[in-house]
Design a protein around this motif. Structure first.
Motif, PDB file in Angstrom:
ATOM      1  N   SER A  11       0.949  -1.236   0.108  1.00  0.00           N
ATOM      2  CA  SER A  11      -0.085  -0.041  -0.080  1.00  0.00           C
ATOM      3  C   SER A  11       0.923   1.199   0.052  1.00  0.00           C
ATOM      4  O   SER A  11       1.864   1.552   0.855  1.00  0.00           O
ATOM      5  CB  SER A  11      -0.888  -0.020   1.039  1.00  0.00           C
ATOM      6  OG  SER A  11      -1.770  -0.774   1.138  1.00  0.00           O
ATOM      7  N   ALA A  14      -4.202   4.599   1.627  1.00  0.00           N
ATOM      8  CA  ALA A  14      -5.434   3.949   2.018  1.00  0.00           C
ATOM      9  C   ALA A  14      -6.190   3.458   0.681  1.00  0.00           C
ATOM     10  O   ALA A  14      -6.578   2.458   0.549  1.00  0.00           O
ATOM     11  CB  ALA A  14      -6.388   4.574   2.823  1.00  0.00           C
ATOM     12  N   ARG A 354      -8.312  -0.904   0.485  1.00  0.00           N
ATOM     13  CA  ARG A 354      -8.369  -0.488   1.846  1.00  0.00           C
ATOM     14  C   ARG A 354      -8.247  -1.479   3.014  1.00  0.00           C
ATOM     15  O   ARG A 354      -7.583  -1.264   3.904  1.00  0.00           O
ATOM     16  CB  ARG A 354      -9.881   0.161   2.129  1.00  0.00           C
ATOM     17  CG  ARG A 354     -10.161   1.519   1.553  1.00  0.00           C
ATOM     18  CD  ARG A 354     -11.205   2.304   1.747  1.00  0.00           C
ATOM     19  NE  ARG A 354     -11.062   3.647   1.160  1.00  0.00           N
ATOM     20  CZ  ARG A 354     -12.068   4.556   1.319  1.00  0.00           C
ATOM     21  NH1 ARG A 354     -13.023   4.396   2.173  1.00  0.00           N
ATOM     22  NH2 ARG A 354     -11.979   5.812   0.868  1.00  0.00           N
ATOM     23  N   TYR A 357      -4.657  -2.131   3.074  1.00  0.00           N
ATOM     24  CA  TYR A 357      -3.944  -1.077   3.735  1.00  0.00           C
ATOM     25  C   TYR A 357      -4.125  -1.306   5.346  1.00  0.00           C
ATOM     26  O   TYR A 357      -3.266  -0.947   6.107  1.00  0.00           O
ATOM     27  CB  TYR A 357      -4.583   0.248   3.283  1.00  0.00           C
ATOM     28  CG  TYR A 357      -4.342   1.556   4.151  1.00  0.00           C
ATOM     29  CD1 TYR A 357      -3.310   2.128   4.032  1.00  0.00           C
ATOM     30  CD2 TYR A 357      -5.281   1.994   5.162  1.00  0.00           C
ATOM     31  CE1 TYR A 357      -2.992   3.444   4.792  1.00  0.00           C
ATOM     32  CE2 TYR A 357      -4.949   2.971   6.121  1.00  0.00           C
ATOM     33  CZ  TYR A 357      -3.834   3.631   5.686  1.00  0.00           C
ATOM     34  OH  TYR A 357      -3.881   5.008   6.466  1.00  0.00           O
ATOM     35  N   ASN A 375       5.304  -0.600   4.536  1.00  0.00           N
ATOM     36  CA  ASN A 375       5.521  -0.875   2.903  1.00  0.00           C
ATOM     37  C   ASN A 375       6.889  -1.156   2.565  1.00  0.00           C
ATOM     38  O   ASN A 375       7.835  -1.146   3.512  1.00  0.00           O
ATOM     39  CB  ASN A 375       4.763  -0.015   2.165  1.00  0.00           C
ATOM     40  CG  ASN A 375       5.013   1.322   2.328  1.00  0.00           C
ATOM     41  OD1 ASN A 375       6.082   1.582   3.220  1.00  0.00           O
ATOM     42  ND2 ASN A 375       4.206   2.312   2.032  1.00  0.00           N
TER      43      ASN A 375
END
Ligand code: GUN
Ligand code: FE
Length: 398
Positions: A11, A14, A354, A357, A375
């Protein structure tokens, strides 16, 4: 230097999932990412160790569990007929009280940490019990087994059984300080941090909450607690704290909302409370499995994100959440948001970008660790990555 050549998913925001079909992730001997390349064609590297993906393998960041109770794992599967306050008194407090026994803590907590690691939780925010010895044991287990973790001694000095309570606000605070000093000056782990852990407002006197609020400010510490989980809990809380405008104000008014605060559940927040959380830049741990299990409520995460609250991640909340691990919690988060969409006849619900995320970068943000994990960016920690085999491939085997 080691170079991992893998398909990679992570991600960036978001609503921004990045997929690199062939990434070369350069990792130094300390486990830090020094470079991520997008390979279009074969490239020859000299002198570096190369690790390549097996068929159907891909890389994702490690899962972040923003809320779990280590001394409750022994309870997984119990108490399905109870709501929160009865569940605490009938199932949870008796189990947690057992961890006064340090031998039990020694054997169980290593297994808890090994179990959460085995389902890809490379970072976890744990509540221990109220015992400082058991809490030190849990922090040490995380350090020894290589799990990044926040670990907290639970504070509770009222509305709990005589056999399971801190004997005064003063004792609760002194033991907390002693535990924090242990982590900072004896354990000295780069992976494990202390987190101040007042259980929730019902179980904490106003004096205790205020003392802890001053302490986190002076020492710049993380703080975690429960907020607005269940309607009966909210009613009781507001009776105990009649001069505070809302449940969230009880924490805010005592200095407990900061950018290192983790608020679990948040099922029934008013708009005023959401704004207060945003103003303090605190994080929310969404615990959908637990919320279903105890019939607490359904947090509308999609609405929170649409309203600009991005500091939100997933919590297994084991054992009110009866599933260990974040992949399963992600699936339940999806179900919860689709249930809301059906009830309210709307077509917006948590999409995969999402959900992913919440399980990774969002969780890292909630724990204020998003400069290190969440990430694959330069200078981030690679040892917190997970290698997965695609679901489609797993299914083919059955
Ligand atoms: N509220 C206060 N303590 C707890 C707990 O242990 N689990 C859950 N789900 N909610 C709580
Ligand atoms: Fe919890």
């Amino acid at each position: 230097m080691t170079i991992y050549i893998y398909p990679l998913i992570h991600s960036l925001e978001a609503d921004k999932l990045e997929y690199i079909e062939r990434a070369a992730v350069h990792v130094d001997k300390n486990g830090t990412i020094t470079q991520v390349e997008r390979l279009e064609s074969d490239k020859v590297y000299n002198d570096e160790e190369i690790i390549s993906a097996q068929e159907n393998e891909f890389l994702i960041p490690g899962f972040v569990d923003t809320h779990a109770h280590a001394p409750q794992f022994a309870n997984i599967g119990y108490g399905f007929n109870l709501e929160l306050l009865d569940w605490l008194h009938e199932v949870t407090f008796p189990t947690e009280a057992n961890y006064e026994d340090v031998e039990m803590a020694q054997s169980d907590f290593s297994r808890v940490v090994a179990a959460t690691l085995s389902v890809g939780t490379t970072t976890c925010s744990y509540y221990s019990s109220l015992h400082s010895e058991a809490t030190k044991i849990l922090a040490t287990a995380c350090h020894n087994l290589g799990q990044r973790a926040l670990v907290g001694k639970v504070n509770m000095d009222q509305n709990c059984p005589e056999y399971y309570r801190d004997q005064s606000a003063e004792i609760s605070f002194e033991q907390t300080k002693e535990y924090v000093d242990y982590v900072k000056h004896t354990l000295k782990s780069s992976l494990v941090h202390p987190v101040i852990t007042p259980r929730f407002a019902i179980c904490c006197s106003p004096e205790l909450l205020s003392q802890l609020g001053d302490y986190i400010k002076n020492e710049n510490l993380h703080m975690q607690t429960h907020l607005s989980e269940n309607k009966g809990e909210i009613d009781f809380t507001l009776k105990l704290y009649p001069n505070d405008e809302t449940y969230t104000h009880i924490y805010a008014n005592r200095g407990l909302l900061t950018d290192k605060t983790i608020l679990a559940h948040c099922c029934h927040l008013s708009d005023i409370e959401i704004d207060l959380i945003k103003k303090h830049n605190s994080g929310i741990s969404h615990c959908p499995t637990s919320n279903f299990h105890l019939r607490s409520g359904i947090t509308d995460v999609d609405k929170l994100i649409n309203g600009g609250l991005k500091k939100i991640g997933l919590g297994s909340d084991c054992s009110a959440g009866y599933e260990m691990g974040i992949l399963q919690t992600l699936r339940t988060a999806s179900t919860a948001s689709k249930a809301l969409a059906m009830v309210h006849e709307k077509d917006t619900y948590l999409r995969v970008d999402r959900l992913f995320y919440l399980a990774t970068l969002g969780g890292a943000r909630v724990l204020d660790l998003d400069k290190q994990i969440g990430n694959f960016l330069k200078s981030f920690q690679f040892c917190q990555a997970v290698r997965l085999i695609s679901v489609r491939e797993t299914q083919k085997r059955f």
